[in-house]
Write a protein that holds these residues in place. Structure first.
Motif, PDB file in Angstrom:
ATOM      1  N   LYS A   1       2.992   1.858  -3.510  1.00  0.00           N
ATOM      2  CA  LYS A   1       2.408   1.871  -4.718  1.00  0.00           C
ATOM      3  C   LYS A   1       2.018   3.571  -4.458  1.00  0.00           C
ATOM      4  O   LYS A   1       1.814   4.408  -5.477  1.00  0.00           O
TER       5      LYS A   1
ATOM      6  N   HIS B   1     -11.271   0.436   5.517  1.00  0.00           N
ATOM      7  CA  HIS B   1     -10.614  -0.139   4.694  1.00  0.00           C
ATOM      8  C   HIS B   1      -8.819   0.043   4.828  1.00  0.00           C
ATOM      9  O   HIS B   1      -8.629  -0.720   5.595  1.00  0.00           O
TER      10      HIS B   1
ATOM     11  N   ARG C   1      -7.705   7.796  -2.290  1.00  0.00           N
ATOM     12  CA  ARG C   1      -6.407   7.696  -1.217  1.00  0.00           C
ATOM     13  C   ARG C   1      -6.775   9.405  -1.164  1.00  0.00           C
ATOM     14  O   ARG C   1      -6.512  10.379  -1.600  1.00  0.00           O
TER      15      ARG C   1
ATOM     16  N   GLN D   1       0.674  -0.860  -0.068  1.00  0.00           N
ATOM     17  CA  GLN D   1      -0.425   0.254  -0.203  1.00  0.00           C
ATOM     18  C   GLN D   1       1.093   1.565  -0.019  1.00  0.00           C
ATOM     19  O   GLN D   1       0.171   1.722  -0.501  1.00  0.00           O
TER      20      GLN D   1
HETATM   21  N1  ASP Z   1      -4.045  -2.544  -0.211  1.00  0.00           N
HETATM   22  C1  ASP Z   1      -5.096  -2.633  -0.201  1.00  0.00           C
HETATM   23  C2  ASP Z   1      -5.655  -4.032   0.383  1.00  0.00           C
HETATM   24  O1  ASP Z   1      -5.027  -4.721   0.690  1.00  0.00           O
HETATM   25  C3  ASP Z   1      -6.039  -2.262  -1.319  1.00  0.00           C
HETATM   26  C4  ASP Z   1      -5.931  -1.778  -1.658  1.00  0.00           C
HETATM   27  O2  ASP Z   1      -7.078  -0.510  -1.021  1.00  0.00           O
HETATM   28  O3  ASP Z   1      -5.717  -0.744  -3.158  1.00  0.00           O
HETATM   29  O4  ASP Z   1      -6.800  -4.397   0.329  1.00  0.00           O
END
Ligand code: ASP
Length: 584
Positions: free
Chosen positions: A201, A445, A486, A198
């Protein structure tokens, strides 16, 4: 030369050719004067044939000595079979063997290497190399490979760049426990294995790589459930200069591409549903849309009629199970016991059989008159012949319980065929949820998810009301993807950390690098990650991901084949500066 062809290749058109095959003995049939061996490799099975009348006795004996899973090399002529086997592509021919070599012997395997194996889970995992020789496993790995290739093709065609991010990192807050790795060179310090890439990226977005993806391993130290593995694979993606709509369209396109190329299925436009609607209609945020049985809110209709349990409940909710008015007392008792199991946790179950003659028979007959039942059934759109199942209690638990019951009834009625694919986007998730135990807000999330701009103000007043631009891709009741737009603004990110109970110092210590990056021109961005193993399992029509992973772990997180985890010797521990309080 070990082989001229594979064991899946020869057809009637090869008749007369001299060939050499190598493979494993699947089985042999000895008729005395004649002997057949099914030789198997990754590509298929070809029958070897030996006739006593024109085979050297020594060769006959060698063939006879080859047990199951021996590795053989056979040379001979392709001949047409007398009795053909239409079940397999090579079934028209066999090899009249002239030369045979045993390349290696094999012990008798601990379970049969057939499509239906007699081996239990742990046994099969311990001898995974034998299990992997079986067709179902091989097909699963081939399917997995194909889905991976098609994913890369699709994303590459849209300009996505595959970038690798590190495995030895610092804790990322994805909501689970981290696996940690001690650092020898930095005594007393630990790396964490990524729960997802996360933060990396997002940093790549700041760096200007506006379309990133990676098919990547992630690690989460969670208690294992049937469908969980401590290490699993994600299709992890991020895009800059996008809004939610761009992401939904791009990845709906990806799923559609995979369905088309891998399964030959043209998917319809994927419907969308808000989180609130999903909870209201199905009691869960990943509804299985292969069947109806939507929730009926019977609170107003059933309260105030003297039935204390309902009167004291926050909600009274029901589902209508079509055509099940003929359920016996025994069947209904069994359902009642099922919802009362600790895993479900309901206190009881109220039922009403809508009899074909228009009358009703229920477990609470003394509180409701026939006319009242008629009104209730009318509201719930239950027809004669249907069965109504009703639960009550606090809102959230009742929805969760009824959702489980709905899925059970869907399964029992055969309404959840694996090859019937019903995808769904669930959107507008709450930003945070309250945790009673910890007495604080948790990110629904993850902490980098942006609240909807029009909900910013809730952060200071009523965070529970704030909705996020966060979305899940759901397929047949399974969440296979999730992501969000985000936060790309340092102030809002700090505000979010504060809401989640981080002091400014803690936030800086854990995520200073990200907050700093946000000071250097972070573009608006968002992304999503798909559970690759789950996607493969769903495409393969199965529920468990385990047989879509070459070397999975069992329910206690053990690799049964290599026997990991294991203890370290004292020398290694000393080098890592680790003193065990309770050495085993
Ligand atoms: N990193 C998040 C997950 O693993 C996915 C995301 O928000 O792109 O659920």
């Amino acid at each position: 030369m070990h082989r001229t062809h594979t064991c899946g290749e020869l057809r009637i058109s090869h008749t007369g050719q001299q060939v050499t095959l190598s493979g494993w003995v699947q089985r042999s049939r000895d008729k005395g004067s004649m002997l057949w061996i099914d030789l198997r490799d990754r590509y298929g099975i070809t029958q070897l044939f030996f006739a006593e009348s024109d085979t050297h006795p020594q060769l006959m004996e060698l063939a006879r000595s080859a047990g199951r899973e021996y590795v053989l090399k056979a040379t001979g002529q392709v001949i047409e079979r007398v009795s053909k086997n239409p079940q397999i592509p090579t079934g028209d021919i066999e090899i009249k063997v002239e030369k045979l070599e045993v390349l290696n012997a094999s012990q008798t395997p601990p379970f049969t290497i057939e499509d239906q194996s007699d081996g239990g889970d742990d046994l099969r995992m311990q001898w995974r190399y034998l299990d992997l020789r079986r067709n179902p496993l091989r097909n699963n790995l081939m399917l997995r490979h194909r889905i991976g290739i098609e994913t890369r093709k699709y994303l590459d065609s849209l300009g996505f760049l595959e970038v690798e991010t590190p495995y030895l990192i610092k804790s990322t807050p994805e909501g689970a426990r981290d696996f940690v790795v001690p650092s020898r060179m930095n005594p007393g310090q630990f790396y964490a294995l990524p729960q997802s890439p996360q933060t990396f990226k997002q940093i790549l977005m700041v760096a200007g790589y506006d379309r990133y993806y990676q098919i990547v391993r992630c690690f989460r130290d969670e208690d294992l459930r049937a469908d969980r593995q401590p290490e699993f694979t994600q299709i992890d993606c991020e895009m800059a200069f996008v809004e939610q709509e761009d992401i939904l369209n791009t990845f709906e396109g990806m799923v559609r591409h995979l369905f088309k190329t891998v399964k030959g299925i043209e998917l319809d436009t994927v419907p969308r549903m808000t989180y609130d609607e999903a909870m209201r209609r199905f009691g869960c945020d990943k509804p299985d849309l292969r069947f109806g049985m939507e929730f009926q809110d019977l609170t107003a209709a059933m309260q105030g009629k003297g039935f204390g349990v309902f009167d004291q409940a926050q909600v009274v909710l029901g589902i209508v199970v079509p055509g099940c008015a003929g359920y016996t007392r025994k069947q209904l008792d069994e359902l009642t016991e099922w919802v009362k199991r600790p895993q479900i946790g309901a206190k009881g179950l109220v039922y009403a059989l809508c009899q074909p003659d228009g009358s009703f028979k229920s477990s609470v007959d003394k509180f409701y008159s026939p006319d009242q039942w008629k009104a209730i059934a009318g509201q719930a759109t239950a027809a004669p012949g249907d069965l109504m199942l009703i639960l009550s209690g606090d809102d959230l638990s009742t929805r969760r319980q009824l959702s489980e019951l709905r899925l059970l009834m869907g399964s029992r009625l055969g309404l959840r065929a694996p090859e019937n694919f019903k995808p769904l986007w669930v959107v507008d998730f709450p930003l945070v949820e309250w945790n009673e135990e910890a007495q604080r807000w948790f990110a629904m999330h993850h902490p980098f998810t942006a609240p909807k701009p029009e909900h910013f103000s809730y952060l200071g007043t009523d965070p529970g009301l704030a909705r996020a631009n966060a979305y899940d891709f759901v397929l047949n009741g399974v969440e296979i993807g999730g992501g969000s737009i985000r936060i790309h603004d340092r102030t809002i990110q700090s505000q979010m950390f504060a809401l989640l109970g981080f002091t400014p110092e803690e936030a800086k210590k854990q995520f200073g690098f990200l907050l700093n990056a946000f000071e250097y021109g972070a573009p608006p961005h968002g992304g999503i990650a798909f559970g690759f193993d789950r996607l493969c399992a769903l495409f393969g029509g199965q529920e468990s991901i385990r047989d879509f992973i070459a070397f999975p772990k069992n329910n206690s997180g053990r690799d049964m084949m290599i026997d990991a985890p294991s203890t370290l010797d004292q020398h290694q521990l000393t080098e890592l500066n680790i003193a065990l309080t309770n050495p085993s």
